[in-house]
Design an enzyme around this catalytic site. Structure first.
Site, PDB file in Angstrom:
ATOM      1  N   VAL A  26       7.411  -0.973   5.222  1.00 60.64           N
ATOM      2  CA  VAL A  26       6.486  -1.152   4.279  1.00 60.64           C
ATOM      3  C   VAL A  26       5.069  -1.380   4.846  1.00 60.64           C
ATOM      4  O   VAL A  26       4.971  -2.072   6.008  1.00 60.64           O
ATOM      5  CB  VAL A  26       6.676  -2.341   3.453  1.00 60.64           C
ATOM      6  CG1 VAL A  26       5.844  -2.578   2.338  1.00 60.64           C
ATOM      7  CG2 VAL A  26       8.122  -2.023   2.547  1.00 60.64           C
ATOM      8  N   VAL A  27       3.894  -1.044   4.474  1.00 55.84           N
ATOM      9  CA  VAL A  27       2.619  -0.984   4.838  1.00 55.84           C
ATOM     10  C   VAL A  27       1.945  -1.949   3.663  1.00 55.84           C
ATOM     11  O   VAL A  27       2.184  -1.605   2.416  1.00 55.84           O
ATOM     12  CB  VAL A  27       1.746  -0.085   4.952  1.00 55.84           C
ATOM     13  CG1 VAL A  27       0.398  -0.203   5.352  1.00 55.84           C
ATOM     14  CG2 VAL A  27       2.624   0.824   5.935  1.00 55.84           C
TER      15      VAL A  27
ATOM     16  N   LEU B 109       0.786  -1.215   0.263  1.00 58.38           N
ATOM     17  CA  LEU B 109      -0.080   0.100  -0.087  1.00 58.38           C
ATOM     18  C   LEU B 109       0.952   1.513  -0.133  1.00 58.38           C
ATOM     19  O   LEU B 109       0.446   2.198  -0.668  1.00 58.38           O
ATOM     20  CB  LEU B 109      -0.890  -0.003   1.160  1.00 58.38           C
ATOM     21  CG  LEU B 109      -1.917  -0.818   1.296  1.00 58.38           C
ATOM     22  CD1 LEU B 109      -2.551  -1.211   2.714  1.00 58.38           C
ATOM     23  CD2 LEU B 109      -3.138  -0.785   0.302  1.00 58.38           C
ATOM     24  N   GLY B 110       1.782   1.029   0.672  1.00 55.52           N
ATOM     25  CA  GLY B 110       2.692   2.149   0.643  1.00 55.52           C
ATOM     26  C   GLY B 110       4.091   2.001   1.596  1.00 55.52           C
ATOM     27  O   GLY B 110       4.238   0.975   2.286  1.00 55.52           O
ATOM     28  N   GLU B 111       4.987   3.013   1.552  1.00 55.45           N
ATOM     29  CA  GLU B 111       6.288   2.688   2.128  1.00 55.45           C
ATOM     30  C   GLU B 111       6.021   3.893   3.436  1.00 55.45           C
ATOM     31  O   GLU B 111       6.070   5.108   3.159  1.00 55.45           O
ATOM     32  CB  GLU B 111       7.593   3.184   1.448  1.00 55.45           C
ATOM     33  CG  GLU B 111       8.785   2.939   2.035  1.00 55.45           C
ATOM     34  CD  GLU B 111       9.459   1.696   1.822  1.00 55.45           C
ATOM     35  OE1 GLU B 111      10.076   0.997   3.018  1.00 55.45           O
ATOM     36  OE2 GLU B 111       9.048   1.080   0.648  1.00 55.45           O
ATOM     37  N   GLY B 112       6.328   3.537   4.513  1.00 53.93           N
ATOM     38  CA  GLY B 112       6.335   4.560   5.751  1.00 53.93           C
ATOM     39  C   GLY B 112       7.700   4.767   6.149  1.00 53.93           C
ATOM     40  O   GLY B 112       8.612   4.191   5.668  1.00 53.93           O
TER      41      GLY B 112
ATOM     42  N   LYS C 127       1.490  -3.143   8.744  1.00 51.17           N
ATOM     43  CA  LYS C 127       2.763  -2.290   8.963  1.00 51.17           C
ATOM     44  C   LYS C 127       3.991  -3.200   9.442  1.00 51.17           C
ATOM     45  O   LYS C 127       3.760  -3.610  10.594  1.00 51.17           O
ATOM     46  CB  LYS C 127       2.633  -1.113  10.047  1.00 51.17           C
ATOM     47  CG  LYS C 127       3.607   0.015   9.691  1.00 51.17           C
ATOM     48  CD  LYS C 127       3.255   0.971  10.666  1.00 51.17           C
ATOM     49  CE  LYS C 127       3.494   2.547  10.055  1.00 51.17           C
ATOM     50  NZ  LYS C 127       2.891   3.608  11.165  1.00 51.17           N
TER      51      LYS C 127
ATOM     52  N   TYR D 168       9.011   3.811   8.848  1.00 54.36           N
ATOM     53  CA  TYR D 168       9.719   2.655   9.436  1.00 54.36           C
ATOM     54  C   TYR D 168       9.499   1.316   8.462  1.00 54.36           C
ATOM     55  O   TYR D 168       9.817   0.399   9.152  1.00 54.36           O
ATOM     56  CB  TYR D 168       9.378   2.353  10.982  1.00 54.36           C
ATOM     57  CG  TYR D 168       9.505   3.927  11.724  1.00 54.36           C
ATOM     58  CD1 TYR D 168      11.008   4.044  11.965  1.00 54.36           C
ATOM     59  CD2 TYR D 168       8.527   4.705  12.089  1.00 54.36           C
ATOM     60  CE1 TYR D 168      11.224   5.262  12.722  1.00 54.36           C
ATOM     61  CE2 TYR D 168       8.989   5.917  12.758  1.00 54.36           C
ATOM     62  CZ  TYR D 168      10.365   6.275  13.071  1.00 54.36           C
ATOM     63  OH  TYR D 168      10.477   7.062  13.704  1.00 54.36           O
TER      64      TYR D 168
ATOM     65  N   ASP E 243       2.185  14.470  14.811  1.00 59.97           N
ATOM     66  CA  ASP E 243       2.523  14.486  13.490  1.00 59.97           C
ATOM     67  C   ASP E 243       1.172  14.553  12.388  1.00 59.97           C
ATOM     68  O   ASP E 243       0.863  13.802  11.630  1.00 59.97           O
ATOM     69  CB  ASP E 243       3.039  13.090  13.006  1.00 59.97           C
ATOM     70  CG  ASP E 243       3.817  13.099  11.599  1.00 59.97           C
ATOM     71  OD1 ASP E 243       4.045  14.336  11.006  1.00 59.97           O
ATOM     72  OD2 ASP E 243       3.913  12.167  11.008  1.00 59.97           O
TER      73      ASP E 243
HETATM   74  P1  ADP Z   1       4.433   7.536   6.808  1.00 64.97           P
HETATM   75  O1  ADP Z   1       5.347   6.863   8.091  1.00 64.97           O
HETATM   76  O2  ADP Z   1       5.086   7.637   5.955  1.00 64.97           O
HETATM   77  O3  ADP Z   1       3.729   8.460   7.638  1.00 64.97           O
HETATM   78  P2  ADP Z   1       2.784   5.000   7.212  1.00 64.97           P
HETATM   79  O4  ADP Z   1       3.727   4.010   7.592  1.00 64.97           O
HETATM   80  O5  ADP Z   1       1.724   5.290   8.178  1.00 64.97           O
HETATM   81  O6  ADP Z   1       3.297   6.284   6.755  1.00 64.97           O
HETATM   82  O7  ADP Z   1       1.679   4.461   6.049  1.00 64.97           O
HETATM   83  C1  ADP Z   1       2.643   4.291   4.579  1.00 64.97           C
HETATM   84  C2  ADP Z   1       1.378   4.045   3.607  1.00 64.97           C
HETATM   85  O8  ADP Z   1       0.612   2.898   3.944  1.00 64.97           O
HETATM   86  C3  ADP Z   1       0.447   5.392   3.707  1.00 64.97           C
HETATM   87  O9  ADP Z   1       0.602   6.480   2.927  1.00 64.97           O
HETATM   88  C4  ADP Z   1      -1.051   4.666   3.506  1.00 64.97           C
HETATM   89  O10 ADP Z   1      -1.177   4.826   1.914  1.00 64.97           O
HETATM   90  C5  ADP Z   1      -0.679   3.046   3.603  1.00 64.97           C
HETATM   91  N1  ADP Z   1      -1.613   2.924   4.975  1.00 64.97           N
HETATM   92  C6  ADP Z   1      -1.023   2.919   6.073  1.00 64.97           C
HETATM   93  N2  ADP Z   1      -2.094   2.577   7.166  1.00 64.97           N
HETATM   94  C7  ADP Z   1      -2.980   2.285   6.367  1.00 64.97           C
HETATM   95  C8  ADP Z   1      -4.264   1.566   6.753  1.00 64.97           C
HETATM   96  N3  ADP Z   1      -4.758   1.429   7.893  1.00 64.97           N
HETATM   97  N4  ADP Z   1      -5.316   1.344   5.755  1.00 64.97           N
HETATM   98  C9  ADP Z   1      -4.794   1.438   4.568  1.00 64.97           C
HETATM   99  N5  ADP Z   1      -3.542   1.995   3.906  1.00 64.97           N
HETATM  100  C10 ADP Z   1      -2.719   2.503   4.908  1.00 64.97           C
END
Ligand code: ADP
Length: 303
Positions: free
Chosen positions: A20-21, A13-16, A36, A18, A129
C-alpha cells in the site's frame, strides 16, 4: 497515527505491486510525503531483495527528474519507503479531456521523461517499467520517473533477465520475441510509446496478448525485414509473420510536426542496436526547434 515517531498517516493513495502507498505528513519538516509500505518477513524473499534493490538504486539516482527517496526504515515487520509527494501522473494528464496539450507541452513532458532516463542509463540502470502512470508530476509541474521496483543493474554478470516486466503496450519488440539480453533500448521504445500517446491522447499500440501486441506493432511500422533487424531471426520466440507493408508514419500522426515524426521514427527503430539512444534523442533538433518545451510550472495539469 504516527509511524516511527515522525510521520502522521493520512489516507491511502493506492495499492502498488508490493504494498500500500499512503499519504503522510513529515512532522519534522511539515511536508507531505508518500510512504510505500512493503511487507517483509517470512513472505517471499524476493520482495525483500526487490525492495532493497529499489532503495539502493534510488539513493544512487539523485536527479530532478527522478523521484526522491527521503527516508527508508523497517517498522512493525514492514519496510517503509518515504518519497516526496507527487500531485498527479502523466496518465491522468493524458486522459483528462479538459486538458489541451500544445506541441510545446508534449515536448516538455517528453524531454523531462528522457532526462530522467538519461541519468538511469548513464548509471547503467534500466527503468524497465516505463508507462504514463509511473511518470509522476509534482506541484511545480516537474515530471519524475517513479517505481523502480523492477529496475535492475544491467551491468551485472547475470544478464538473463526475465522478459515479462513491461506493461504490454510499452514492450519493445525484442522483449516480445523473448530476448534474454536486452539493454537501454527497451526504455527508449517505451518512451516512444509514451510520446505517441501524448500526440494521440490514447495508448498507441493496445495489444490484447503478446502475439497481438506484435501484430499491432507490425501493422503500424510494417513487418521488420532481416536487413532492417539482422538479429531478429535468432531470438528465442521468433516466428515468421505474414508480410505487412508500413503505412506512412504521417498517416498515423496527422497533427505531429516533421521534427516530432523524425524523432518518433528513430525511437521506434526495430533493431535495438540501431535504435536511437536516450542521449541522442535529447540532442535531436525536435527539442531546440520552435515551439520550445513549455516551462514545467506552466504545463497544464488536472484540476
Ligand atoms: P505500482 O507498483 O502498481 O506501479 P506504486 O506502488 O508505485 O504502483 O504506487 C501505487 C499508487 O500510489 C500509484 O498509482 C499512485 O497513485 C500512488 N503513489 C505512488 N507514489 C506516489 C508519490 N510519490 N506521490 C503520490 N502518490 C504516489
Amino acid at each position: 497515527k504516527k509511524v516511527a515517531d515522525r510521520y502522521l498517516k493520512r489516507e491511502v493513495l493506492g495499492e502498488g505491486t508490493y504494498g500500500v502507498v499512503y499519504k503522510a505528513i513529515d512532522t519534522q519538516t511539515g511536508q507531505t510525503v508518500a510512504i510505500k509500505k512493503i511487507r517483509l518477513g517470512k513472505q517471499k524473499e524476493g520482495v525483500n531483495f526487490t525492495a532493497l534493490r529499489e532503495i539502493k538504486l534510488l539513493k544512487e539516482l539523485n536527479d530532478p527528474n527522478i523521484i526522491e527517496l527521503s527516508d527508508a526504515f523497517p517498522h512493525k515487520g514492514n519496510l517503509h519507503l518515504v518519497f516526496e509527494f507527487m500531485e498527479t501522473d502523466l496518465e491522468a494528464v493524458i486522459r483528462d479531456r479538459n486538458i489541451v496539450l500544445s506541441p510545446g507541452d508534449t515536448k516538455s513532458y517528453l524531454q523531462m521523461t528522457l532526462k530522467g532516463l538519461a541519468i538511469c542509463h548513464k548509471k547503467w540502470v534500466l527503468h524497465r517499467d516505463m508507462k504514463p502512470n509511473n511518470l509522476l508530476i509534482g506541484s511545480n509541474g516537474q515530471l519524475k520517473l517513479a517505481d523502480f521496483g523492477l529496475a535492475r543493474l544491467f551491468g551485472s554478470p547475470d544478464r538473463r533477465f526475465t522478459h515479462q516486466v513491461f506493461a504490454r503496450w510499452y514492450r519493445a519488440p525484442e522483449l516480445l520475441f523473448g530476448t534474454k539480453q536486452y539493454g537501454p533500448g527497451v526504455d527508449v521504445w517505451a518512451a516512444a510509446c509514451i510520446f505517441a500517446e501524448l500526440l494521440l491522447r490514447r495508448p498507441f499500440l493496445q495489444g490484447s496478448s503478446d502475439i497481438d501486441q506484435l501484430g499491432k506493432i507490425f501493422a503500424a511500422f510494417g513487418t521488420p525485414s532481416s536487413s532492417q533487424w539482422p538479429d531478429m531471426v535468432y531470438l528465442p520466440d521468433y516466428v515468421e509473420y505474414q508480410y505487412v507493408p508500413a503505412p506512412p508514419l504521417r498517416s498515423l500522426f496527422p497533427m505531429a510536426s516533421d521534427d516530432a515524426l523524425d524523432l518518433l521514427s528513430k525511437m521506434f527503430t526495430y533493431d535495438p542496436k540501431a535504435r536511437i539512444s536516450v542521449q541522442q534523442a535529447l540532442e535531436h533538433r525536435y527539442f531546440c526547434s520552435a515551439p520550445l518545451p513549455t516551462e514545467p510550472d506552466k504545463l497544464p495539469r488536472p484540476a
